[in-house]
Write a protein that holds these residues in place. Structure first.
Motif, PDB file in Angstrom:
ATOM      1  N   HIS A   1      -6.696  -5.223  -1.390  1.00 23.75           N
ATOM      2  CA  HIS A   1      -7.517  -5.743  -0.287  1.00 23.75           C
ATOM      3  C   HIS A   1      -8.575  -6.694  -0.825  1.00 23.75           C
ATOM      4  N   ASP A   2      -8.802  -7.791  -0.129  1.00 22.26           N
ATOM      5  CA  ASP A   2      -9.775  -8.788  -0.575  1.00 22.26           C
ATOM      6  C   ASP A   2     -11.178  -8.219  -0.672  1.00 22.26           C
TER       7      ASP A   2
ATOM      8  N   SER B   1       1.592  -5.664  -2.291  1.00 16.46           N
ATOM      9  CA  SER B   1       1.913  -6.389  -3.521  1.00 16.46           C
ATOM     10  C   SER B   1       2.156  -7.869  -3.259  1.00 16.46           C
ATOM     11  N   ALA B   2       2.475  -8.226  -2.007  1.00 16.24           N
ATOM     12  CA  ALA B   2       2.721  -9.632  -1.651  1.00 16.24           C
ATOM     13  C   ALA B   2       2.096  -9.912  -0.284  1.00 16.24           C
ATOM     14  N   SER B   3       0.779  -9.730  -0.203  1.00 12.66           N
ATOM     15  CA  SER B   3       0.066  -9.885   1.065  1.00 12.66           C
ATOM     16  C   SER B   3       0.244 -11.285   1.635  1.00 12.66           C
ATOM     17  N   THR B   4       0.182 -11.373   2.980  1.00 11.15           N
ATOM     18  CA  THR B   4       0.331 -12.664   3.630  1.00 11.15           C
ATOM     19  C   THR B   4      -0.647 -12.798   4.790  1.00 11.15           C
ATOM     20  N   PHE B   5      -1.125 -14.007   5.021  1.00 11.69           N
ATOM     21  CA  PHE B   5      -1.929 -14.297   6.205  1.00 11.69           C
ATOM     22  C   PHE B   5      -1.023 -14.668   7.368  1.00 11.69           C
TER      23      PHE B   5
ATOM     24  N   ALA C   1       5.140  -7.572   5.582  1.00 16.72           N
ATOM     25  CA  ALA C   1       5.427  -8.331   6.801  1.00 16.72           C
ATOM     26  C   ALA C   1       4.204  -8.450   7.706  1.00 16.72           C
ATOM     27  N   ILE C   2       3.247  -7.531   7.571  1.00 19.21           N
ATOM     28  CA  ILE C   2       2.122  -7.454   8.504  1.00 19.21           C
ATOM     29  C   ILE C   2       0.975  -8.337   8.014  1.00 19.21           C
TER      30      ILE C   2
END
Length: 343
Positions: A314-315, A276-280, A269-270
């Motif tokens: 992490h990118d 596992s499902a990162s978001t911007f 959510a952050i």
């Protein structure tokens, strides 16, 4: 299996500095040698007698997210958090003596080539370990703070809560996904639907549900259960209701159930959190901290569960991921403790 945290392991995380006392120097531990599960409850009861209120425990696994067709990496969240948490200052705001670092519920890693069936079977087997350990923490009348692993572990947490209180729980979950997917085999996307089907979940509210990250079938199943939600778009995009108003509504509804409250957060959510499902397009970390603090302060919370952090996603690489996960999860932990700590 449960791997008990030892003093030598804590010391490996510590970076000492003259004139300072770190949380890692003041937190409580069970023993230098791991007790049997039969002895664990007694050890936890003794810890409570000595002033402990919170038991911090990790879950070292990523089978659950992989079984949900997500990325791995959630097995490293606990160690990344301890690297940061144990090096925070022990001072007038938190001296650390209220916290016991129990250790890790660990699962042997499955190879990259593991089949979906193998991953889901491993997730199902992990459920029993989570239920066993969390049940003993609750039996000692202590509050678990659980870090790491996939959101599949919400099922074990809720089942342990049901066993302890002899009634279902009311849960609130900050998460873009409802995790109410069909019961097609255990994975990180259906912990709450399995808990509901097994009588461990009586009321469920999702905060920050993303309107386009949940299938219509999942939304329908959640609606039929009687689930509630405030969407991410309602609060953070369209501004139809502000976060403070939403939290007041959620806390009021949770308290009306008169059930033990399960406080859940999926760090998916952050915004920009390695997971596992990162978001911007996500919730600011400070809003996530406020959510935890508000619910923990205003509701009879049984535990805090922080799921899905995955440093390796992490990118900028694993080192940056460990730093960001460790710092962020430490803030979430402190937000809960601030609200719940008995003076």
């Amino acid at each position: 299996m449960l791997q008990i945290m030892t003093r030598s392991q804590v010391n490996q995380y510590l970076s000492g500095r003259d004139g300072e006392i770190k949380l890692g120097q003041t937190v409580k531990l069970i023993s230098e040698s791991a007790p049997s599960l039969a002895d664990l409850k007694q050890a936890l009861c003794e810890a409570k007698t000595n002033g402990v209120q919170f038991v911090i425990v990790g879950i070292t696994e990523d089978a659950g997210p992989r079984a949900n067709l997500g990325r791995g990496g959630s097995s490293a969240a606990f160690s990344a958090t301890m690297q940061q948490w144990l090096n925070l200052q022990s001072n007038r705001y938190l001296d650390g003596k209220q916290c016991l670092i129990l250790g890790e519920i660990s699962q042997a890693p499955l190879p990259e080539a593991a089949s979906l069936e193998e991953l889901r079977q491993a997730t199902k087997e992990l459920d029993n370990q989570v239920i066993s350990v969390i049940s003993q923490i609750l039996a000692a009348e202590l509050e678990p703070i659980v870090i790491g692993g996939g959101h599949n572990n919400a099922y074990g947490m809720l089942m342990a809560t049901k066993a302890h209180f002899n009634q279902a729980a009311a849960a609130v979950n900050l998460d873009p996904h409802s995790d109410f997917r069909p019961r097609e085999g255990r994975h990180s996307g259906n912990g709450f639907s399995y808990a509901a089907a097994n009588g461990a979940l009586a009321y469920y509210h999702v905060l920050g549900l993303h309107e386009l990250k949940n299938s219509e079938a999942t939304l329908e199943q959640l609606s039929l259960f009687g689930g509630h939600w405030h969407s991410f778009q309602q609060i953070w995009v369209r501004r139809e209701i502000d976060l403070g108003q939403a939290l007041q509504q959620i806390a009021s509804n949770l308290n009306q159930t008169q059930l033990p409250v399960a406080l859940e957060i999926d760090v998916d959510a952050i915004a920009k959190m390695p997971s596992s499902a990162s978001t911007f397009a996500g919730v600011p970390l400070l809003d996530a901290c406020h959510y935890i603090h508000y619910i923990a302060k205003h509701c009879p919370c049984t535990y805090l569960h922080i799921a899905e952090a995955a440093p390796q996603c992490h990118d900028a690489g694993d080192m940056a991921g460990k730093r960001d996960v460790g710092q962020s999860v430490s803030e979430l932990i402190y937000s809960y403790i601030q609200a719940r700590k008995v003076s």
